[in-house]
Design a protein around this motif. Sequence first.
Motif, PDB file in Angstrom:
ATOM      1  N   LYS A 133      16.851  54.933  68.630  1.00 34.64           N
ATOM      2  CA  LYS A 133      17.896  54.359  69.186  1.00 34.64           C
ATOM      3  C   LYS A 133      18.741  54.381  67.954  1.00 34.64           C
ATOM      4  O   LYS A 133      20.064  54.244  67.870  1.00 34.64           O
ATOM      5  CB  LYS A 133      17.101  52.907  69.300  1.00 34.64           C
ATOM      6  CG  LYS A 133      16.770  52.212  70.499  1.00 34.64           C
ATOM      7  CD  LYS A 133      15.708  51.109  69.949  1.00 34.64           C
ATOM      8  CE  LYS A 133      15.177  50.425  71.196  1.00 34.64           C
ATOM      9  NZ  LYS A 133      14.629  49.540  71.128  1.00 34.64           N
ATOM     10  N   LEU A 134      18.366  54.303  66.655  1.00 33.37           N
ATOM     11  CA  LEU A 134      19.472  54.748  65.438  1.00 33.37           C
ATOM     12  C   LEU A 134      19.978  56.071  65.410  1.00 33.37           C
ATOM     13  O   LEU A 134      21.297  55.932  65.600  1.00 33.37           O
ATOM     14  CB  LEU A 134      18.661  54.546  64.534  1.00 33.37           C
ATOM     15  CG  LEU A 134      18.274  53.048  63.572  1.00 33.37           C
ATOM     16  CD1 LEU A 134      17.746  53.424  62.401  1.00 33.37           C
ATOM     17  CD2 LEU A 134      19.310  52.358  63.837  1.00 33.37           C
ATOM     18  N   ASN A 136      21.242  57.733  68.358  1.00 36.59           N
ATOM     19  CA  ASN A 136      22.173  57.658  69.455  1.00 36.59           C
ATOM     20  C   ASN A 136      23.459  56.812  68.870  1.00 36.59           C
ATOM     21  O   ASN A 136      24.121  57.709  69.115  1.00 36.59           O
ATOM     22  CB  ASN A 136      21.328  56.755  70.361  1.00 36.59           C
ATOM     23  CG  ASN A 136      20.164  57.060  71.025  1.00 36.59           C
ATOM     24  OD1 ASN A 136      20.205  58.209  71.642  1.00 36.59           O
ATOM     25  ND2 ASN A 136      19.243  56.698  71.980  1.00 36.59           N
ATOM     26  N   THR A 137      23.430  55.901  67.850  1.00 37.89           N
ATOM     27  CA  THR A 137      24.595  55.437  67.543  1.00 37.89           C
ATOM     28  C   THR A 137      25.272  57.434  65.659  1.00 37.89           C
ATOM     29  O   THR A 137      26.168  56.409  65.750  1.00 37.89           O
ATOM     30  CB  THR A 137      24.603  54.572  66.884  1.00 37.89           C
ATOM     31  OG1 THR A 137      23.629  54.688  65.491  1.00 37.89           O
ATOM     32  CG2 THR A 137      23.955  53.345  67.413  1.00 37.89           C
ATOM     33  N   SER A 138      24.524  57.447  66.033  1.00 38.70           N
ATOM     34  CA  SER A 138      25.030  58.717  64.592  1.00 38.70           C
ATOM     35  C   SER A 138      26.465  59.468  65.074  1.00 38.70           C
ATOM     36  O   SER A 138      27.326  59.592  64.871  1.00 38.70           O
ATOM     37  CB  SER A 138      23.725  60.137  64.497  1.00 38.70           C
ATOM     38  OG  SER A 138      23.860  60.616  65.445  1.00 38.70           O
ATOM     39  N   PRO A 140      29.255  60.172  68.930  1.00 36.07           N
ATOM     40  CA  PRO A 140      29.060  59.281  70.107  1.00 36.07           C
ATOM     41  C   PRO A 140      28.871  60.476  71.196  1.00 36.07           C
ATOM     42  O   PRO A 140      29.510  61.629  71.092  1.00 36.07           O
ATOM     43  CB  PRO A 140      31.004  58.918  69.180  1.00 36.07           C
ATOM     44  CG  PRO A 140      31.376  59.964  68.470  1.00 36.07           C
ATOM     45  CD  PRO A 140      30.271  60.532  67.807  1.00 36.07           C
ATOM     46  N   LYS A 143      23.429  60.616  74.161  1.00 33.63           N
ATOM     47  CA  LYS A 143      22.318  59.917  73.985  1.00 33.63           C
ATOM     48  C   LYS A 143      21.235  60.055  74.220  1.00 33.63           C
ATOM     49  O   LYS A 143      21.130  61.144  75.596  1.00 33.63           O
ATOM     50  CB  LYS A 143      22.938  58.738  75.377  1.00 33.63           C
ATOM     51  CG  LYS A 143      23.952  58.167  74.815  1.00 33.63           C
ATOM     52  CD  LYS A 143      24.238  57.056  73.601  1.00 33.63           C
ATOM     53  CE  LYS A 143      25.558  56.379  73.372  1.00 33.63           C
ATOM     54  NZ  LYS A 143      25.240  55.305  72.161  1.00 33.63           N
TER      55      LYS A 143
END
Length: 851
Positions: A133-134, A136-138, A140, A143
């Motif tokens: 989950k973390l 996936n934000t690294s 853009p 996913k």
Amino acid sequence: MGDVVSSHLDEGRREMITAQTRDVMKEFSGVYEQQYAVALFNSVRYEIEGGGGAQSQLLHRQDPLAGRTIFSGSLFQYLEENRKWRNRFVSVPSTYSFDLYESKTAHDRELHPKVTINCAGYKALTSMEEYLKLMNTSLPGIKARVGSHPFIKVATQFPLILWHPYARHHYFCVMTEKEQKKWHAVLQDCVRHCNNGLSEDSTVETPAFTDAVRRHRQNKGHYETWDMMCGAPPQILANLVMETLHPELRNVIGPRLKGKMQQRQRHWMLVSDAVYKQVLSQTKNQYGALVDGCEAQRVQLDARLRTDMDQIITSKEHVSSKIRALVLPKTEPLLRTSIQPYISSILEALMEPTSRGFSEVREVFFKELVEISKNSLNGGSKDKMGDHLERLSMLAFHPVKMQSCYEQVEQLNLEGLQQRFEVGSPSVFVSRAQILMREQMDNAVYTFEQLLHQSLEGKGEDDMCKTIQRCQDRVIKKYDYDSSTVRKKFFREALLQIIIPFMLQQLSPSCSPELPHFKELIFEDFSRFLLVENMFEEVVLHSVTKDIMMAVKEAAVQRRHNLYRDSIVLTNSDPNLHLLGENPSVDWATKFGEEGPDGSVVGVIEGGGSKSRRRQVVSMIQLDGVPLPYESCLEVPGEEIIPEEDGEVFDKNMEYQEEEEEYQDLPKEPKSPDSVNLIRDLINPIVEMVVPVSEEKESDVPKGTQPTRGILTSEDGVQEEVTHVTTIVEDVPRRSPRDKTSPHAILRQLVGSMKEKADKEAREEVAIESAPEEIHLTTQEDDSGLIAEVSAAESDLESAPVPTESSSREDSGFQSLTNVEAEEIEPQPITNGLSGEDKVIDPVDVEVILA
């Protein structure tokens, strides 16, 4: 790996990073120099005028972890250089750094660790789902699929991951769930300690730095609380630079990364870590030069302040009154519509989990003291008492034992309020509350130690249980008062942290353009110590302080929060107690014998002799029943099951489980009482005597407890004083004579049976003569706990109706009714000589309470 970093961070891009870092540090340096002079003014004014809050009732220990390490143990670490898992020995010293060694031998030889991890800014994770989950934000547009793994394959089912938004991530794994929970608690404690912020002992540098960071971010439009305000000042400044630099680099470098999703994530993490290291190195050097420059001017500024303090204060009050006239008309409608209706909701959200956490601290402390009391009451040795007190002294720093307290506060939820007041995350408040809980626990433990040591010095070690209980009661009373004071202060500060940024953001557009005009009212000589921006914030703060104080005061009236009212001042019942605070911590291991339990000595203190050992707070983490594993430090492939090494470990673990199953069948030792009330009951034991009574005479039996004075002599000749006799009449259902569940049941069946009236008297005489032999035989064969009851009854009864013939069967001391006709024997009266009178009473169930 080096090719990936060098290809995306060429010389031109590194120069750009250096230039941007230098620009941010230049802006920050100007703000810091201004805030340094203001902080010095506030510090000197406080020193001259004095002041302070309520006096703490508990003592405070200056250096609680002196001569200690937190814990050590072995785990597997993932090495990105060769993508292999290797065993590492980890030691966590009192600084809470995470030191990894090649092996335990290297640690014992005091070699330098291969890796040292500063946990500031990290998050400790225990599952790959959280990590994905973390991740996936690294980047853009990237996913990870649910259930997919990142660029590593975990060797066991129990991973431990340290995640950082900018720095490199660290991957570990252990063999069992129990190990994982312990390691996770320790990792969280390391993160919590490193994120605690700057030392409050520095009354100038710390407020100057925090105000400068806050003001710098406000100039960029960021008013909310900041999660990355953690670590040492250079780390915080590196996070401040990365806050704007990181998104820019991600947008530039991200699209250029090649490969699959997992590979792109891995490459970006390596690039981000290289950038963070470069920025951190630069901020460390520039911040050091900045502090040195301000310190060089401190003597001159301090002299000017002490000379002109009265004029500076007068000038500040005059300018503040002018700013107040401008700001208050704008704050009143804002308070009325957007602040006051929500203060109680914010306070309630803060108080519920925080109060539960502090209550859990009190409960954990109480349970530890009960364990010590039980050891004292059960005749524990001095060495064991020393071990208990040694463990108690480090209770606040034991992450596993304190985990239940920390979990209560982690339930803090500001949902809904976060969007309204733009609160970034409640983690700032959670971490602060947990640090306060740890401090209060250590204060309570230290105060108990000093009181107990003082009592033992004066009265000796006689009646240790009562001494411990007296000290415990005094400390818990002081803890209740101090925890209430600390919580109320925490609530006020948290409310200000939530509300003030919101108000400043709403008022700044209309008020900031007017503030430069007020600079003309300040003398040039005082302009370094009086900043209109700081006075504007103080006016806003004072405008809402009254509402916050009233809300906390109203909450203190509610008993469910366990808060003392502000009007209640606990007088110092121990005038000499604070003198004990100057004493060093008590070395219980030396006072009561050996140094400590096995496994508590892990290394030699630097500079100490060969006998000077460093004790460990947490026991060595290892597999149950298995010695320290994986000393060979062999390479471990990244597979689901670790070959070669884990097979041996699991075989040993299975052996241990089989031994444990064998011991489960053996009778267990009697357990100690679980509360203070049960401990007190042991001082006045109760002896139960069971005798039968007929239905006709049941109504004549007096029921209840009656005070009686007398002496009861047991079978072994020990005499006990009897103070009360409690009569209890119970209906026992008649069971089949063939049911031989216990000799006691057969005895009741035979006593209540009927026989022919013709030979009743003859059989009675024979039964009375043979009663002692029959009862003795019964008690020897019955190991179900009835020995005490029958023996007590035998010693008190003058005669007992039992059969005359003994049975040849091994399971009972009485003759089976299948061979002999059932008898009916009328119960005989017994005499009671407890009060010195030969009074005949009916045989009933008697409960004797011994003083």
